[in-house]
Enzyme design. Structure first.
Site, PDB file in Angstrom:
ATOM      1  N   SER A   6       0.835  -1.204   0.000  1.00 56.64           N
ATOM      2  CA  SER A   6       0.000   0.000   0.000  1.00 56.64           C
ATOM      3  C   SER A   6       0.868   1.252   0.000  1.00 56.64           C
ATOM      4  O   SER A   6       1.634   1.489   0.933  1.00 56.64           O
ATOM      5  CB  SER A   6      -0.914   0.017   1.231  1.00 56.64           C
ATOM      6  N   HIS A  31      -1.354  -1.247  -4.174  1.00 58.73           N
ATOM      7  CA  HIS A  31      -2.626  -0.868  -3.553  1.00 58.73           C
ATOM      8  C   HIS A  31      -2.627   0.638  -3.296  1.00 58.73           C
ATOM      9  O   HIS A  31      -1.675   1.179  -2.722  1.00 58.73           O
ATOM     10  CB  HIS A  31      -2.778  -1.653  -2.240  1.00 58.73           C
ATOM     11  N   ASP A  33      -4.752   3.712  -1.626  1.00 63.00           N
ATOM     12  CA  ASP A  33      -5.805   4.027  -0.663  1.00 63.00           C
ATOM     13  C   ASP A  33      -6.277   5.454  -0.830  1.00 63.00           C
ATOM     14  O   ASP A  33      -5.525   6.396  -0.575  1.00 63.00           O
ATOM     15  CB  ASP A  33      -5.270   3.839   0.762  1.00 63.00           C
ATOM     16  N   MET A  35      -8.774   8.324   0.409  1.00 63.45           N
ATOM     17  CA  MET A  35      -9.592   8.722   1.568  1.00 63.45           C
ATOM     18  C   MET A  35     -10.071  10.155   1.382  1.00 63.45           C
ATOM     19  O   MET A  35      -9.274  11.031   1.036  1.00 63.45           O
ATOM     20  CB  MET A  35      -8.750   8.631   2.835  1.00 63.45           C
ATOM     21  N   HIS A  65      -8.481   1.481  -3.896  1.00 64.86           N
ATOM     22  CA  HIS A  65      -9.445   1.265  -2.814  1.00 64.86           C
ATOM     23  C   HIS A  65     -10.060   2.607  -2.433  1.00 64.86           C
ATOM     24  O   HIS A  65      -9.401   3.439  -1.812  1.00 64.86           O
ATOM     25  CB  HIS A  65      -8.674   0.631  -1.635  1.00 64.86           C
ATOM     26  N   MET A  67     -12.175   4.807  -0.256  1.00 68.69           N
ATOM     27  CA  MET A  67     -12.847   5.008   1.035  1.00 68.69           C
ATOM     28  C   MET A  67     -13.470   6.395   0.965  1.00 68.69           C
ATOM     29  O   MET A  67     -12.967   7.358   1.549  1.00 68.69           O
ATOM     30  CB  MET A  67     -11.829   4.897   2.171  1.00 68.69           C
ATOM     31  N   MET A 136     -11.863  -5.864   5.222  1.00 66.90           N
ATOM     32  CA  MET A 136     -10.997  -4.974   6.000  1.00 66.90           C
ATOM     33  C   MET A 136     -10.698  -5.616   7.353  1.00 66.90           C
ATOM     34  O   MET A 136     -11.607  -6.093   8.039  1.00 66.90           O
ATOM     35  CB  MET A 136     -11.685  -3.618   6.235  1.00 66.90           C
ATOM     36  N   GLY A 141      -8.888   4.155   7.440  1.00 64.82           N
ATOM     37  CA  GLY A 141      -8.594   5.569   7.687  1.00 64.82           C
ATOM     38  C   GLY A 141      -7.117   5.828   7.915  1.00 64.82           C
ATOM     39  O   GLY A 141      -6.614   6.883   7.566  1.00 64.82           O
ATOM     40  N   PHE A 142      -6.430   4.846   8.485  1.00 55.90           N
ATOM     41  CA  PHE A 142      -5.023   5.065   8.826  1.00 55.90           C
ATOM     42  C   PHE A 142      -4.213   3.785   8.622  1.00 55.90           C
ATOM     43  O   PHE A 142      -4.717   2.691   8.884  1.00 55.90           O
ATOM     44  CB  PHE A 142      -4.887   5.512  10.293  1.00 55.90           C
ATOM     45  N   GLY A 143      -2.971   3.949   8.186  1.00 57.41           N
ATOM     46  CA  GLY A 143      -2.050   2.819   8.147  1.00 57.41           C
ATOM     47  C   GLY A 143      -1.512   2.574   9.545  1.00 57.41           C
ATOM     48  O   GLY A 143      -1.732   3.373  10.467  1.00 57.41           O
ATOM     49  N   GLY A 144      -0.844   1.455   9.718  1.00 55.77           N
ATOM     50  CA  GLY A 144      -0.142   1.187  10.974  1.00 55.77           C
ATOM     51  C   GLY A 144      -1.006   0.771  12.150  1.00 55.77           C
ATOM     52  O   GLY A 144      -0.557   0.789  13.289  1.00 55.77           O
ATOM     53  N   ASP A 174      -6.811  -6.420   4.243  1.00 53.35           N
ATOM     54  CA  ASP A 174      -6.172  -5.103   4.249  1.00 53.35           C
ATOM     55  C   ASP A 174      -6.258  -4.510   5.650  1.00 53.35           C
ATOM     56  O   ASP A 174      -7.357  -4.301   6.165  1.00 53.35           O
ATOM     57  CB  ASP A 174      -6.919  -4.215   3.235  1.00 53.35           C
ATOM     58  N   GLY A 175      -5.081  -4.262   6.236  1.00 54.98           N
ATOM     59  CA  GLY A 175      -5.021  -3.622   7.545  1.00 54.98           C
ATOM     60  C   GLY A 175      -4.323  -4.493   8.562  1.00 54.98           C
ATOM     61  O   GLY A 175      -4.798  -5.582   8.879  1.00 54.98           O
ATOM     62  N   GLY A 176      -3.153  -4.041   9.010  1.00 53.73           N
ATOM     63  CA  GLY A 176      -2.421  -4.787  10.044  1.00 53.73           C
ATOM     64  C   GLY A 176      -1.842  -6.101   9.550  1.00 53.73           C
ATOM     65  O   GLY A 176      -1.567  -7.008  10.342  1.00 53.73           O
ATOM     66  N   GLY A 196       0.933  -2.221   4.107  1.00 56.85           N
ATOM     67  CA  GLY A 196       1.615  -0.940   4.005  1.00 56.85           C
ATOM     68  C   GLY A 196       2.867  -0.932   4.859  1.00 56.85           C
ATOM     69  O   GLY A 196       3.993  -1.117   4.356  1.00 56.85           O
TER      70      GLY A 196
HETATM   71  C1  DX5 Z   1      -6.424   1.471   5.850  1.00 57.17           C
HETATM   72  C2  DX5 Z   1      -5.998   1.222   4.417  1.00 57.17           C
HETATM   73  C3  DX5 Z   1      -4.900   0.239   4.290  1.00 57.17           C
HETATM   74  C4  DX5 Z   1      -3.601   0.669   4.907  1.00 57.17           C
HETATM   75  C5  DX5 Z   1      -2.921  -0.566   5.425  1.00 57.17           C
HETATM   76  O1  DX5 Z   1      -7.399   2.435   5.865  1.00 57.17           O
HETATM   77  O2  DX5 Z   1      -7.093   0.751   3.656  1.00 57.17           O
HETATM   78  O3  DX5 Z   1      -4.681  -0.169   2.947  1.00 57.17           O
HETATM   79  O4  DX5 Z   1      -2.750   1.321   4.008  1.00 57.17           O
HETATM   80  O5  DX5 Z   1      -1.825  -0.184   6.147  1.00 57.17           O
HETATM   81  P1  DX5 Z   1      -1.071  -1.169   7.170  1.00 57.17           P
HETATM   82  O6  DX5 Z   1      -0.614  -2.338   6.385  1.00 57.17           O
HETATM   83  O7  DX5 Z   1       0.034  -0.309   7.683  1.00 57.17           O
HETATM   84  O8  DX5 Z   1      -2.087  -1.548   8.222  1.00 57.17           O
HETATM   85 ZN    ZN Z   2      -6.744  -0.189   1.484  1.00 58.89          ZN
END
Ligand code: DX5
Ligand code: ZN
Length: 228
Positions: A6, A31, A33, A35, A65, A67, A136, A141-144, A174-176, A196
Site C-alpha cells: 500500500s 494498492h 488508498d 480517503m 481502494h 474510502m 478490511m 482511515g489510517f495505516g499502521g 487489508d489492515g495490520g 503498508g
Molecule cells: C487502511 C488502508 C490500508 C492501509 C494498510 O485504511 O485501507 O490499505 O494502508 O496499512 P497497514 O498495512 O500499515 O495496516
Molecule cells: Zn486499502
C-alpha cells in the site's frame, strides 16, 4: 497469490522512487488508498497522484481502494488515471449496484470492501458480480493499526461461499497485515494480501515480500498456484 504493497505507507516525498521500489520487490499489485475525509476521518491522495506514479510502474496492476462517500464522481478520473481495479464499500448500501455497473462500463475490474463492524451477509447479494472481495481487518482511515482478529470468521465465510457458489473473486485482506497475521489470513482463505507498514517501512522490501509469500504459502499450499 497476490501481494499488494500500500503506497499509503511510502515516503510521500519520493513517490516515483517508492513506486519503483514496489515494482522491484516482486509484488504483483500496487494498492492505492483513497480517503476523502468524510467516509473515513483522513485524507490521502487523488487521481493526480496515481497518474503521476503510473509511468513508474507501467505494467503493474493498480488496485484502487476508494474510502469515499461519493465514489460516483471519482470513478472516471481514477479509471483515466490508470486504475485496473476499483473497490467501493458495501456500507454505501443502495449506491453499490450502480457503482458496480459504472466501474464495469469503464472497462475496469470491480472490488467490494467490507468494514470490520459490518456483517458479512451484506456482501452476499453482490458476490457473483465482483472480481474481488476486500475484507478490511482494521477500521479504515489510517495505516499502521493493529489487525482485528474478530474479522477472521468473515474471511472463512467468504471463502466457503466462493467454493460453494463456484465463484472466482479474489479474497483480499487489508489492515495490520504482517508476517504473523498473514499466516492466519492465508489459513482462513485469503489469497490477496495488502500491506503498508510491513512492506514499505522495511529497508529491504524485496526480502519482506518474499518472506510474506513464503509464510502465506506455508499456511495454505494452494496459494502457490494462484496468480492474477
Ligand atoms: C487502511 C488502508 C490500508 C492501509 C494498510 O485504511 O485501507 O490499505 O494502508 O496499512 P497497514 O498495512 O500499515 O495496516
Ligand atoms: Zn486499502
Amino acid at each position: 497469490m497476490i501481494i499488494a504493497p500500500s503506497l499509503l505507507a511510502s515516503d510521500f516525498t519520493r513517490l516515483g522512487k517508492e513506486t519503483e521500489r514496489a515494482v522491484r520487490s516482486g509484488a504483483e499489485w500496487l494498492h492505492l488508498d483513497i480517503m476523502d475525509g468524510r467516509f473515513v476521518p483522513n485524507i490521502s491522495f487523488g487521481p493526480a497522484i496515481i497518474e503521476a506514479v503510473r509511468p513508474h510502474a507501467r505494467k503493474m496492476f493498480f488496485d484502487v481502494h476508494l474510502m469515499c462517500s461519493r465514489p460516483e464522481i471519482l470513478l472516471e478520473p481514477f479509471a483515466k488515471a490508470g486504475a485496473d481495479l476499483i473497490t467501493v464499500h458495501v456500507e454505501l448500501h443502495e449506491q453499490v449496484t450502480p457503482l458496480i455497473w459504472k466501474i464495469k462500463s469503464l472497462g475496469k475490474k470491480v472490488g467490494l470492501a467490507i468494514n470490520p463492524p459490518t456483517a458479512i451477509t451484506e456482501v452476499q447479494p453482490f458476490l457473483d458480480q465482483i472480481d474481488l472481495l476486500l475484507v478490511m481487518t482494521v477500521n479504515p482511515g489510517f495505516g499502521g493499526q493493529s489487525f482485528i482478529h474478530e474479522c477472521l470468521p468473515k474471511i472463512q465465510q467468504a471463502n466457503v461461499w466462493r467454493r460453494e457458489k463456484k465463484l472466482k473473486y479474489h479474497l483480499e485482506v487489508d489492515g495490520g497485515i504482517n508476517h504473523q497475521t498473514v499466516a492466519e489470513c492465508a489459513r482462513a482463505g485469503a489469497d490477496t494480501f495488502v500491506a503498508g507498514t510491513a512492506l514499505f517501512r522495511q529497508h529491504n522490501m524485496t526480502a519482506a515480500v518474499k518472506k510474506m509469500r513464503q509464510i502465506a504459502q506455508a499456511n495454505d499450499p494452494s496459494l502457490a498456484d494462484l496468480n492474477v
